[in-house]
Design an enzyme around this catalytic site. Structure first.
Site, PDB file in Angstrom:
ATOM      1  N   LYS A   1      39.994  27.996  52.063  1.00 35.31           N
ATOM      2  CA  LYS A   1      39.798  29.306  51.519  1.00 35.31           C
ATOM      3  C   LYS A   1      38.388  30.499  51.465  1.00 35.31           C
ATOM      4  CE  LYS A   1      42.011  30.957  46.954  1.00 35.31           C
ATOM      5  NZ  LYS A   1      42.455  30.309  45.919  1.00 35.31           N
TER       6      LYS A   1
ATOM      7  N   SER B   1      46.199  33.903  44.459  1.00 30.91           N
ATOM      8  CA  SER B   1      44.361  34.453  45.514  1.00 30.91           C
ATOM      9  C   SER B   1      44.538  33.545  46.868  1.00 30.91           C
ATOM     10  CB  SER B   1      44.186  34.333  44.349  1.00 30.91           C
ATOM     11  OG  SER B   1      43.684  32.844  44.376  1.00 30.91           O
TER      12      SER B   1
ATOM     13  N   SER C   1      47.275  30.688  41.378  1.00 33.79           N
ATOM     14  CA  SER C   1      46.342  31.428  42.128  1.00 33.79           C
ATOM     15  C   SER C   1      47.111  30.479  43.869  1.00 33.79           C
ATOM     16  CB  SER C   1      45.334  31.464  42.278  1.00 33.79           C
ATOM     17  OG  SER C   1      45.466  32.896  41.893  1.00 33.79           O
TER      18      SER C   1
END
Length: 506
Positions: free
Chosen positions: A95, A170, A194
């Protein structure tokens, strides 16, 4: 097969692409020397080239670096007979909030668009030392703010089941990359959902671990339990494979506890006879009928597994205020100076977060802490008599990609961009482990996930139960990618009203 240029492997008599295999299947074939790390990497690289322009999930790509690492892995295995580690030869993209030495890490922000860290975060270090092959970074909203993956550096990540919809966030880039077969494993992070929300939106598995299970370093707030790293995979076993690597204490992370369990999911776990509860709306939250219609089957599926099924939950009074107040405090700690220096370069979510956090008082934090303790103790008592609690992962199905957040849920207006995520954020307050499991699809073909919450520290049991549930519900599959939408690189227009419509105040 080693040394060949094939992209396929035999499975039950049929040839399938290597990228379509689970991480556990790939690992077994790699260790048996049926395939090489180079072959695995080449298969995933071709898949990235084919699919990524449509979904925009992998935003920084390092194919040459990956190729060199795969060659070194093959050479060492051939020379010593010892794999690099539990993730030997498995491609991974971290990420874009995770620092990776020598590889651009933007945090989804124009402020850091050219940023190249000089050291790995602990999470990236552990994947590397376990033998994973770094192929790039996955997309995220700016500094992870929001459960919709869009930023001003790379644009939006599209849902592989409908390219006009959000992939969640996210960790939306990670979930979309997994769902489309561009990665076999991926990390994510979770504070208010997220990791779990994008898992639900993209029909993959995501585990938010118990607070302290996965150490995070470096960290701005090492004693704050809401944010945590975790793992995503196309099946429960692939998540467990990663958790065995990243769920180990580190002295630099003071909350990292030496939990006395492994992530070996064997041992004959049997769901039959276990007392479980289904909380269809977490104490009265609005849930889109398209989602609640799919999840209406949860009690039936649980009963078919032989579970002792009950309805209801521990009661969530105070959870929203406890989450929002402490989260607002944390946002000022992390991003207050950044907003002061670069307000004009930042998207509305980060600015709104900091503005809200600066209104928090000491009395607000006292109230929020009392609420957090009360919610946690109710949940603990509830799970003393119910081994697992099931509930929706998301209150909505994947929404329009041009929105910042859903404007309403089942006719109830959302007050701000966090409001529709409460099915996850209420669970965050407890610190208990929670997995999102693929459960089915709406009539429009959009994925729906169910959340499995377990006792503190019982992360492996959550995954074991999630595995039984996934198998009974829908199983896993590689997502179809529509070819009817032009997946542009620029971000969709910013929605108006902004993040704080209606505002929230502590």
């Amino acid at each position: 097969m080693k040394g060949s240029t094939t992209d396929t492997a035999p499975v039950q008599g049929a040839a399938v692409h290597l990228w379509s295999l689970t991480a556990v299947e790939l690992r077994a074939r790699l260790l048996a020397k049926e395939i090489s790390c180079r072959e695995v990497l080449d298969s995933f690289q071709r898949r990235i080239e084919e699919v990524n322009p449509q979904v925009n999930a992998i935003v920084t790509h390092c194919p040459e670096r990956a190729r060199e690492a795969a060659a070194r892995a093959d050479d060492r295995y051939a020379r010593t007979g010892r794999p690099l580690g539990p993730l030997h030869g498995l491609p991974v993209a971290h990420k874009d909030l995770v620092d990776t030495a020598g590889l651009r890490t933007t945090y989804g922000s124009r402020v850091y668009a050219a940023h190249v860290p000089d050291r790995d975060a602990l999470l990236a270090q552990r994947y590397r030392e376990a033998g994973a092959i770094l192929v790039g970074k996955t997309n995220t909203p700016e500094f992870g703010a929001g459960s919709h993956t869009v930023n001003d550096v790379f644009g939006a990540t599209r849902n592989p089941y409908d390219l006009t919809r959000s992939a969640g966030g996210s960790s939306g880039g990670a979930a979309a990359a997994l769902a489309t077969g561009m990665l076999p494993i991926a990390d994510g992070s979770d504070m208010g959902g997220s990791l779990r929300n994008p898992a639900a939106f993209c029909h993959v598995v995501g585990l938010r671990p118990s607070a302290g299970r996965v150490p995070n370093w470096p960290s701005t707030a090492p004693y704050f339990p809401y944010p945590t790293n975790g793992a995503l995979g196309r099946c429960v076993e692939d998540v467990a494979l990663q958790m065995a690597v990243i769920g180990v204490p580190d002295p630099r992370a003071p909350l990292a506890a030496p939990y006395p369990e492994s992530f070996d999911l064997g041992g004959g776990f049997e769901p039959a006879g276990r007392r479980v509860a289904f909380d269809a709306d977490l104490g009265g939250l609005p849930v889109d009928p398209a989602v609640s219609g799919v999840l209406a089957r949860v009690p039936q599926v649980l009963a078919a597994l032989g579970c002792d099924v009950h309805e209801g939950g521990p009661g969530w009074d105070g959870a929203d205020d406890a989450f929002l107040t402490w989260r607002a405090w944390y946002q000022v700690l992390c991003f207050g100076e950044l907003v002061d220096e670069h307000r004009e370069l930042l998207r509305e979510n980060i600015v709104w977060n900091v503005d809200q956090g600066r209104r928090v008082t000491g009395e607000d934090l006292v109230r929020a802490e009392k609420q957090r303790n009360a919610v946690t103790e109710r949940a603990r008592a509830f799970l003393d008599t119910h081994e697992f609690l099931l509930c929706p992962t998301s209150q909505v199905a994947p929404f329009d990609i041009g929105l910042n957040h859903p404007p309403q849920v089942d006719g109830v207006p959302t007050r701000h961009y966090l409001d529709w995520m409460r099915a996850c954020s209420r669970v965050t307050v407890t610190g208990f482990p929670a997995a999102s499991v693929p459960f089915g699809f709406t009539d429009d073909g959009l994925p729906v996930g169910v959340q499995v919450v377990g006792r503190p520290g019982a992360d492996a049991d959550v995954l074991r139960f999630a595995g039984a549930l996934q198998e009974a519900a829908t199983g896993s599959r590689v997502a179809p990618v529509a070819h009817t939408v032009d997946a542009r690189r620029e971000p969709p227009p910013r929605s108006r009203p902004s993040a704080g419509e209606g505002s929230w105040s502590p």
